[in-house]
Design an enzyme around this catalytic site. Structure first.
Site, PDB file in Angstrom:
ATOM      1  CG  ASP A 162       0.068   0.509   4.407  1.00 56.67           C
ATOM      2  OD1 ASP A 162       1.250  -0.460   4.274  1.00 56.67           O
ATOM      3  OD2 ASP A 162      -0.589  -0.176   4.005  1.00 56.67           O
ATOM      4  CG  HIS A 210       0.964  -3.829   3.229  1.00 56.78           C
ATOM      5  ND1 HIS A 210      -0.262  -2.917   3.472  1.00 56.78           N
ATOM      6  CD2 HIS A 210       0.214  -4.743   3.414  1.00 56.78           C
ATOM      7  CE1 HIS A 210      -1.195  -3.398   3.429  1.00 56.78           C
ATOM      8  NE2 HIS A 210      -1.646  -4.717   3.497  1.00 56.78           N
ATOM      9  CB  SER A 537      -4.434  -5.354   2.672  1.00 54.89           C
ATOM     10  OG  SER A 537      -4.100  -5.325   3.852  1.00 54.89           O
TER      11      SER A 537
END
Ligand SMILES: *[C@@H]1O[C@H](CO)[C@@H](O)[C@H](O)[C@H]1NC(C)=O
Ligand SMILES: *[C@@H]1O[C@H](CO)[C@@H](O)[C@H](O)[C@H]1NC(C)=O
Ligand SMILES: *[C@@H]1O[C@H](CO)[C@@H](O)[C@H](O)[C@H]1NC(C)=O
Ligand SMILES: *[C@@H]1O[C@H](CO)[C@@H](O)[C@H](O)[C@H]1NC(C)=O
Ligand SMILES: *[C@@H]1O[C@H](CO)[C@@H](O)[C@H](O)[C@H]1NC(C)=O
Ligand SMILES: *[C@@H]1O[C@H](CO)[C@@H](O)[C@H](O)[C@H]1NC(C)=O
Ligand SMILES: *[C@@H]1O[C@H](CO)[C@@H](O)[C@H](O)[C@H]1NC(C)=O
Ligand SMILES: *[C@@H]1O[C@H](CO)[C@@H](O)[C@H](O)[C@H]1NC(C)=O
Ligand SMILES: *[C@@H]1O[C@H](CO)[C@@H](O)[C@H](O)[C@H]1NC(C)=O
Length: 898
Positions: A162, A210, A537
């Site tokens: 990520d 994220h 996600s």
């Protein structure tokens, strides 16, 4: 925080297929190769430079156990297919692909914190011991029950691919390296960008967030905000492969997956993907090999459910990958800053607020109320039309302003209070989830918003003559608080934006679902410390964490066992169309939900194990005569299982006569239920033994022209109480019988336009296009802003291969040029950058600037474009398996001579 303001539009972008233009998704001039056996990268570069006449700049060495290759730049005037052909001709090269761009799915930022937890006073944020049973997403999925039994993921390593992890966040261990929660990892992107990564060994996430959010879902330590990771005792690996806006490329991701594998990860979690739905991309293949080598790969299926069925992304569709759909949580959290207030001499209490611009600094002042309840001599003074003389100077108050969206905006109210000397303003409306505010008034030194209920309650006190004093601190050092609201619309339903399978080769996808909507988790300290995001996600790391618990409890790391245990014990979900549950109580299609919401405790303890996690019966042309799986009884006594078929709701991809796949909600297909026959309906399996089961499927006979997608669950109920459900799906039609790639019925489905226009419109037949004759034969001409003829195409299904040929129009002298037969047309050649491969739903265009793909310069003349697409599940060599369309004629007249 500034970063997040600019990221909001990016993260909130409407769902939809990305434009598949010939080169938008491709990193120009960058290629990835896989070597034939053991090879020296240096030797390859030498040969490519000397023998193949290519100007090579090394980019990444990809020397991994499961992927041995390299990526590099090719510079100079050479087109993609020519470069690909020259690279492929080198004997050291086994496979070559152009490098493509990748991004995180378009997750939505619901709310973001406003303080830096490392600056908040320790005493104010003592770790609450929230009872395990209060974190509802863990309750929905039985994660709380495994925690209560002591399963927390100890001994399992999860590699997260990520944007890195802010490991200095106290909820994520506060350190990096052996002994820390984030114990391993690497930064593949480094300070560079996608074009030129500059790797380093520190995978901290400071600029995107994220990966830090994902990491908290997996393994956050008990946070003072009341949440906890699914597997808080795992070791995390941080593999940073995304830049500060969520971009990446597939060579970086292939490297990240392989590094995570070689670092000893038991599970790899990747909330990244690209529109596609093709299982044979380089990246999907890399994921597949890692699974084959014994490591689970869990991937988000995508957030494009609003475009309907067939919307899954790569590499979620990779073989062996556990692709994850999202379910809506039952409670929605919201993040606020914590202030305190006192009414008269009473004790201080906490309240929630959001800092605006400029934010409040350390401040204690009484409130003064302006709003609908402020009535003086029979007149309401809400600040929309100034304030009367009797109102005192407001400079030493925080003015509590009740907004009046029906009659004026907050700028008018600001003018009224500033006229009375106000310097601080706290606004409120009906909403319990206040938004950021900026009054743009230089007199205002501090502004924010509070919740509707808090604002109204204070207004009552103030009108009754009680003094209310509020205290704010500088947001950066302020503790946060979370409010919870019940999801009254879709608790526990599949999120309407969660992407649907199957993939374009009809592979089973997604397998299962986990909570993904409005999830509170950690965020980089500098970006607010916490955030609420929603997307697949968020569901993906939830499943990776649950898989770690199941691995610990079952004592196995085998990917297929873990995937099958989680899938076959999941809880079925009733279909919800975005507004309400299905009136007949039908189950959500397998293509949307897989087998349903994971039940981690059942997956950890079930004694009956099926050898596969799902079955695709494909289409009617490719229907397998039978499918076999084994059923194993791990218990210590004999069990008899009863097999059954529990169909889920069938859907039609197309409405009657329509050429477009129906957007969400899809059309329900009544009666689209397959009949299944088992080798035996009752199967007895001895303790520790396994038995093979064969299943034969008869697809439903429903309107094949609308492409019905059916599915269901093979139920396996044991006398020991085990109830398993194995998902299956299929299409009750022939895919290659379908001719809907080109929307010829729609005037804007396939049309001739001209290059260089922001809002292209169709042109008339025999439009004359004038531009310079290409000046060089070595490079493709850059169309620039010249109005060259351009084919514009919207695609509504995928295609493995798309050509754009040029033919001479009937009476054109160009009929004397050499041609080759293509589907009965006399093709002069294809446009540069064609053919396109692995297209999905979206659009593409092709521009003729005088030169064909093989560098032939066309003479002045009258031409047409012929578009052709390989039909789904069709064979390239079979002309019957191609769909084609001939476009209107156009005329080329060069403005420069030869
Ligand atoms: C919460 O789970 C932990 C194990 O993670 C356990 O020790 C503790 O007793 C549980 N607390 C409650 C209130 O159930
Ligand atoms: C390689 O290509 C990328 C993408 O086109 C570009 O950004 C980068 O600068 C190139 N690198 C070199 C060393 O030429
Ligand atoms: C604001 O208050 C906090 C304590 O609540 C204190 O630590 C900090 O120094 C103060 N800041 C300023 C600028 O006075
Ligand atoms: C209310 O009206 C009365 C009579 O007109 C006047 O004397 C008084 O000052 C007014 N009060 C305020 C607060 O304006
Ligand atoms: C409220 O505070 C003001 C000063 O801000 C004071 O003059 C007044 O007496 C207080 N009222 C009560 C009821 O305490
Ligand atoms: C949410 O629903 C539960 C029961 O379903 C109820 O007990 C609770 O009070 C509700 N919470 C709110 C904030 O409405
Ligand atoms: C198996 O159990 C499930 C769940 O209890 C039930 O819905 C289903 O009807 C059962 N199947 C058979 C064949 O009895
Ligand atoms: C083939 O396509 C035609 C036209 O849409 C349709 O009527 C027919 O049912 C299809 N047959 C199959 C097997 O899909
Ligand atoms: C070919 O046909 C088109 C349309 O009928 C006409 O406009 C054009 O002038 C013709 N060109 C030649 C070279 O005859």
């Amino acid at each position: 925080m500034v970063n997040w303001v600019s990221l909001l539009p990016l993260l909130g972008a409407a769902c939809g297929a990305a434009q598949a233009t010939p080169n938008d998704n491709i990193l120009a001039g960058v290629y990835i190769v896989e070597f034939e056996g053991e090879q020296s990268t240096e030797a390859l570069y030498r040969e490519l430079r000397t023998d193949n006449d290519l100007d090579i700049e090394p980019r990444m060495a990809l020397n991994y156990k499961l992927f041995n290759g390299a990526s590099f730049n090719v510079s100079g005037a050479i087109d993609k297919d020519e470069a690909l052909a020259r690279i492929a001709s080198n004997s050291r090269v086994k496979n070559v692909w152009p490098v493509t761009r990748v991004s995180v799915p378009n997750d939505r930022l619901v709310s973001v914190g406003q303080s830096d937890i490392s600056k908040v006073s320790r005493s104010s944020i003592s770790r609450r011991d929230v009872s395990n049973a209060t974190y509802d997403v863990h309750v929905m999925t039985q994660v709380d029950r495994l925690h209560a039994e002591g399963y927390t993921g100890k001994g399992i390593k999860i590699g997260i691919v990520d944007s890195g992890i802010d490991y200095l966040h106290p909820d994520l261990g506060g350190c990096f390296g052996p002994g820390c929660l984030v114990s391993y990892g690497y930064d593949l992107m480094g300070g560079g960008g996608i074009g030129q990564p500059r790797p380093d060994d520190d995978p901290i996430d400071t600029c995107f967030g994220h990966g830090t959010h994902v990491a908290g879902i997996v393994a956050a330590q008990q946070s003072y905000l009341g949440f906890l990771g699914v597997a808080p005792d795992v070791e995390l690996g941080a593999f940073r492969a995304l830049d500060c806006i969520g971009g990446s490329s597939d060579d970086l991701l292939i490297a990240a997956f392989n590094m995570a594998y070689e670092a000893g990860s038991d599970i790899i979690s990747a909330s990244v993907g690209m529109d596609g739905g093709w299982p044979d991309s380089a990246w999907s293949l890399a994921a597949q090999r890692i699974v084959d080598a014994g490591v689970s790969v869990v991937v988000a299926t995508g957030n494009s459910g609003e475009i309907g069925i067939f919307s899954a992304s790569n590499p979620a569709v990779g073989l062996g990958v556990t692709s994850v759909a999202s379910v809506d949580a039952r409670e929605f959290p919201f993040l606020l800053l914590a202030g305190t207030y006192a009414i008269e001499e009473q004790e201080e209490e906490e309240f929630g607020w959001i800092a605006g611009q400029p934010p409040f600094q350390n401040l204690t002042l009484p409130l003064f109320y302006v709003g609908s309840e402020l009535v003086i001599n029979g007149t309401v003074f809400d600040g929309c039309n100034g304030l009367p003389d009797s109102i005192p100077d407001l400079s030493d108050y925080v003015v509590l302003v009740e907004e009046q969206p029906q009659s004026c905006n907050f700028y008018d109210q600001t003018d009224s209070i500033v006229a009375k000397g106000a310097r601080y303003a706290l606004f409120f409306r009906e909403s319990e989830e206040p938004e950021y505010i900026n009054t743009y008034d230089p007199s205002i030194l501090g502004v924010g918003r509070t919740t509707g209920s808090q604002g109204k309650s204070w207004a009552k006190d103030l009108i009754a003559g009680r003094n209310v004093t509020v205290t704010f601190t500088n947001p950066e050092i302020t503790k946060q608080l979370v409010t919870l609201r019940n999801n009254t619309v879709s608790p526990g339903s599949v999120s309407f934006w969660s992407s649907w399978g199957p993939d374009w080769e009809l592979g089973m996808n997604p397998f299962l679902a986990a909570p993904g909507s409005q999830i509170l988790s950690t965020f980089p300290r500098a970006l607010g410390s916490y955030a609420i995001l929603e997307g697949t996600s968020m569901a993906c790391p939830f499943v990776a964490g649950a898989m770690a618990l199941v691995a610990q409890a079952r004592g196995t790391r085998d990917p297929e066992t873990l995937r099958a245990a989680l899938t076959t014990t999941a809880k079925q979900i009733v279909y919800h169309d975005g507004e309400a549950n299905d009136d007949q109580g039908r189950l959500a299609p397998v293509a949307q939900a897989g087998s349903g919401l994971i039940q981690a405790w059942d997956a950890a303890h079930v004694k009956s194990v099926i050898s596969t996690a799902g079955i695709s019966f494909r289409d009617t042309d490719n229907l397998p005569s039978e499918i076999k799986f084994t059923l194993k009884n791990l218990g210590d006594s004999e069990v008899t299982y009863e097999l059954g078929n529990n169909p889920t709701m069938g859907v039609y991809a197309f409405a009657q006569g329509s050429k477009r796949i129906t957007a969400f909600p899809p059309l329900k297909a009544d009666g689209a239920e397959a009949k299944l026959e088992f080798s035996n309906d009752l199967i007895t399996v001895g303790a520790g033994e396994s038995v093979e089961v064969a299943v034969v499927c008869t697809p439903p006979s429903v309107d094949a022209s609308r492409l019905p997608v059916y599915g269901g669950l093979i139920t396996v109920n044991g006398t020991n109480g085990d109830t398993l459900a194995l998902p299956y799906l299929g299409v009750a039609a022939s895919m290659k019988n379908d001719t809907r790639f080109f929307h010829t019925a729609d005037p804007l489905g396939v049309y001739l336009s001209q290059n260089g226009q922001r809002w292209p419109i169709p042109v008339e037949p025999d439009t004359i296009f004038r531009g310079p004759r290409p000046s060089s034969e070595t490079a493709y001409p850059e169309p620039g802003t010249i109005a060259w003829p351009q084919a514009r195409v919207v695609t509504n299904v995928g295609s493995k291969l798309v050509r754009l040929d040029v033919v001479a129009a009937d009476n054109s002298t160009a009929r004397c040029l050499p041609w080759q037969d293509w589907l009965g047309y006399r093709s002069l050649g294809q446009l540069p950058y064609f053919p396109l491969r692995d297209l999905t739903r979206g659009s593409f265009r092709g521009t003729l600037a005088g030169m064909l793909a093989d560098h032939t310069i066309l003479p002045n003349g009258r031409y047409r474009f012929v578009l052709s697409a390989l039909k789904l599940l069709g064979e390239e060599e079979n002309p019957e398996d191609w769909e084609s369309v001939e476009m209107i004629p156009f005329i080329i007249e060069y403005t420069t001579a030869l």
